[in-house]
Design an enzyme around this catalytic site. Structure first.
Site, PDB file in Angstrom:
ATOM      1  N   SER A 198     -26.748  95.526  42.363  1.00 42.18           N
ATOM      2  CA  SER A 198     -26.015  96.675  42.859  1.00 42.18           C
ATOM      3  C   SER A 198     -24.588  96.287  43.240  1.00 42.18           C
ATOM      4  O   SER A 198     -23.836  95.831  42.384  1.00 42.18           O
ATOM      5  CB  SER A 198     -26.784  97.300  44.022  1.00 42.18           C
ATOM      6  N   ASP A 304     -32.327 104.649  36.520  1.00 40.33           N
ATOM      7  CA  ASP A 304     -31.577 104.410  37.751  1.00 40.33           C
ATOM      8  C   ASP A 304     -30.687 105.625  38.028  1.00 40.33           C
ATOM      9  O   ASP A 304     -29.741 105.889  37.292  1.00 40.33           O
ATOM     10  CB  ASP A 304     -30.724 103.141  37.601  1.00 40.33           C
ATOM     11  N   HIS A 335     -33.654 101.991  40.505  1.00 39.13           N
ATOM     12  CA  HIS A 335     -32.745 100.971  41.049  1.00 39.13           C
ATOM     13  C   HIS A 335     -33.573  99.817  41.614  1.00 39.13           C
ATOM     14  O   HIS A 335     -33.704  99.660  42.834  1.00 39.13           O
ATOM     15  CB  HIS A 335     -31.888 101.626  42.129  1.00 39.13           C
TER      16      HIS A 335
END
Length: 652
Positions: A198, A304, A335
């Site tokens: 991320s 995601d 995610h």
């Protein structure tokens, strides 16, 4: 531009030359082939644990001192005693104190001297015994670092780049946050690999895009490639807040007290209009892909809905255009870190990747397929290259059907118009569930049931010509696989995984840092349809992706929506559908009005990357029977896409 061939040429040749040289000087008994795998021969418990503060050259907090970022280091003591220099695996993150890392939200912990006791995740436990140093960098403005968080700007990127420079002897570091005693990285050869999920992976993308020397590889997981596309898509807002909110969320208490000017710059530079500004140019890594020297091992979930797959498509294509060596894993999850959806294979592959990239081992990973793709939960296939050779963009066109808003999708241009009214309370799962039923909030077009499998691989785009009734309008375009399947349930908590209570261990442990983590398993759902790809836009951006304008009611506008990259097989017996609608609930914010839009079918089309191109599409429809639309709603994921994140990290 010539393609760089350093994987397939210089490394094997260098290894072969080394073996030949050794063979010339060693007896047949002692001569050995070049190593293929690093082994856990170093003590993790006795590893050197230390901290330094690296000078970034900035003073964003305006305290009159140059900002220093905290760097926590775990490295093998035996290599240090032998004077043997080691490579570095680095994770630069804003989350080490505010939010935690990984599925169990681990934070850094320290001893009384301020040296690291627990480094989150398994990297240090696993790789330090194998002869690597593992470095955890607190981004500027977080945890024990000076400065301010500027959400992907120069502070973020230079926080980490300065550490790579220090590891290669080009920057200054100190043994304390405010002291003058310098620290030198004499223990490393400077060969650095960056990894992270991320925001962490986004920083790795940004540092690689500077072209910094010494950064040999990056492993961005669920990472952003352009910060504009995290907050907007073609003018359509994806979240109800901007980067100032995110900066405040992760800033340390000290940074919050000092960083008002940076916060205001984020507010001023990121207007909610969705217009492109210089702030977004600074945070666009795609434009700098030509500078990337590091190889890239990219991992992302195709479902995601936090850091969306558009980031993959544009980054991957830019890297390919510039000849960057790369590898990719695409899962069915949201995610989620690969450690939590394919753990054993992930650790094995990552080990081999770093051995190859940082230690120079000729272990063959560069000659293996480029892509691993999860086709069904825990069922993976590979592609030699990605997208596969023979993939060609194919133009599919919508046509009217017997009922309003329920049409056909094929190769021939349609005629006439279809109309829908934006309903912000409806989204893609609602639309797909009633694809065969006229509803006022969407129009849908489907193929006949396929007689052969049809594979989509890459990024699509949908061009629409629409006439609005109001001065503002948002558009969504969605590709859907209509047919029964069992998929990862990406729309619920866990985003495709369930966390168990049993633990497995990946590396060595100490009292303060366990290498044992909770196991996971796939969380699945039986569905009648699967959303394959999505894209959104503000129709006011019809003339430019950079700036929007008010619409004239009654006037027709043409705009092309970029859809997210994917790799999906629509099986024989299923149908492929295109849906065009307004606000996609929970995935984009609605416009200030609720317009009715009239779609000109003759000027609307989808350009889809199909393996085998138009020929494959025609073959897949050959002999397909016509279908009669049904009134029974189809089942999708267990919930509509859950409330979107405002934080580029899972579990927040």
């Amino acid at each position: 531009m010539p393609i760089r061939m350093r994987f397939t040429i210089w490394r094997p040749l260098a290894a072969a030359a080394t073996v030949a040289l050794l063979a010339a000087f060693l007896s047949p008994v002692t001569a050995q082939a070049a190593p293929r795998e690093s082994r856990p021969v170093h003590s993790y418990e006795n590893a050197i644990r230390e901290a330094v503060w690296v000078d970034t050259g900035l003073d964003l907090d305006r305290d009159g001192r140059r900002d220093r970022v905290a760097v926590d280091i775990v490295r093998p003591r035996e290599a240090d005693r032998q004077g043997r220099k080691v490579p570095v695996i680095m994770d630069a993150s804003p989350y080490y104190s505010c939010c935690g890392r990984g599925n169990e939200s681990q934070k850094k912990t320290y001893d009384a001297s301020g040296d690291i006791v627990r480094m989150p995740l398994f990297y240090d436990n696993y790789f330090v015994p194998r002869g690597y140093a593992v470095v955890g960098v607190d981004l500027a403005g977080t945890n024990r670092s000076d400065g301010c968080v500027d959400v992907g700007g120069r502070s973020d990127v230079r926080s980490a780049k300065a550490v790579v420079d220090w590891l290669n002897g080009r920057a200054k570091a100190y043994t304390t946050r405010t002291g003058t005693t310098k620290a030198k990285a004499t223990w490393t050869n400077g060969r650095t690999g960056m990894i992270g999920k991320s925001w962490d992976g986004t920083v790795a993308n940004g540092v690689a895009a500077t072209g910094v020397e010494g950064l040999k590889t990056i492993v961005p997981i669920s990472a952003i490639s352009s910060w504009y596309d995290y907050y907007f898509q073609q003018g359509a807002p994806l979240y109800d807040s901007g980067p100032d909110w995110l900066s405040d969320y992760v800033n340390s208490p000290d940074a919050r007290a000092k960083c008002g000017a940076v916060q205001q710059a984020l507010v001023d530079g990121a207007p909610r209009s969705g217009d492109w500004t210089p702030l977004w140019t600074e945070r666009d890594h795609v434009k700098d892909a030509r500078k990337v020297r590091a190889s890239v091992f990219l991992v992302h979930g195709m479902q995601d809905l936090n850091v969306r797959m558009k980031h993959v498509g544009q980054w991957w294509d830019a890297l390919a255009k510039n000849g960057v060596e790369r590898k990719i894993w695409l899962s069915q999850t949201g995610h989620v870190d690969p450690f939590d959806f394919r753990r054993a294979e992930w650790v094995r592959t990552l080990h081999r990747w770093f051995d190859h990239e940082l230690l120079g081992h000729d272990n063959g990973i560069d000659r293996e397929p480029m892509a691993d793709i999860e086709r069904h939960p825990d069922q993976w296939v590979t592609s030699k290259v990605w997208p596969p050779r023979g993939t060609a963009t194919t133009t599919l066109r919508p046509a009217r059907g017997i009922q309003p808003g329920v049409g056909a999708l094929g190769l021939r241009k349609g005629k006439g118009t279809e109309t829908f009214t934006d309903d912000p309370q409806r989204g893609e799962t609602d639309w797909a569930a009633r694809i065969d039923t006229p509803t006022p909030d969407k129009v849908g077009f489907t193929t006949r049931p396929l007689t052969r499998d049809l594979r989509l691989s890459g990024s699509s785009e949908v061009t629409v010509t629409a006439t609005p009734t109001t001065s503002t309008a948002h558009l969504s375009a969605v590709l859907v696989d209509l047919g029964p399947d069992t998929i990862r349930d990406y729309a619920t908590s866990g985003e495709g995984i369930s966390t168990l209570t049993d633990r497995t261990c990946w590396g060595a442990s100490t009292t303060g840092d366990s290498a044992c983590f909770k196991e996971t398993k796939a969380k699945t759902a039986d569905v009648d349809f699967t959303v394959v790809s999505r894209g959104w836009a503000d129709l006011g951006n019809h003339a430019s992706d950079l700036e929007g304008e008010p619409l004239t009611p009654g006037k027709a506008y043409t705009i092309t929506l970029d859809l997210a990259a994917t790799d999906h097989v629509v099986p024989a017996g299923h149908r492929l559908a295109l849906i065009v609608a307004g606000t996609d609930k929970d995935l984009i914010d609605p416009p200030s009005t609720e317009p009715t839009l009239t779609l000109d079918l003759s000027r609307t089309r989808a350009r889809v990357p199909l393996v085998g191109g138009a020929h494959a599409f025609a073959h897949a429809l050959a002999g397909a029977p016509a279908t009669t639309p049904g009134a029974t709603p189809l089942d999708g994921v267990t919930n509509a896409p859950r409330t979107v994140h405002r934080i580029p990290e899972g579990g927040q």
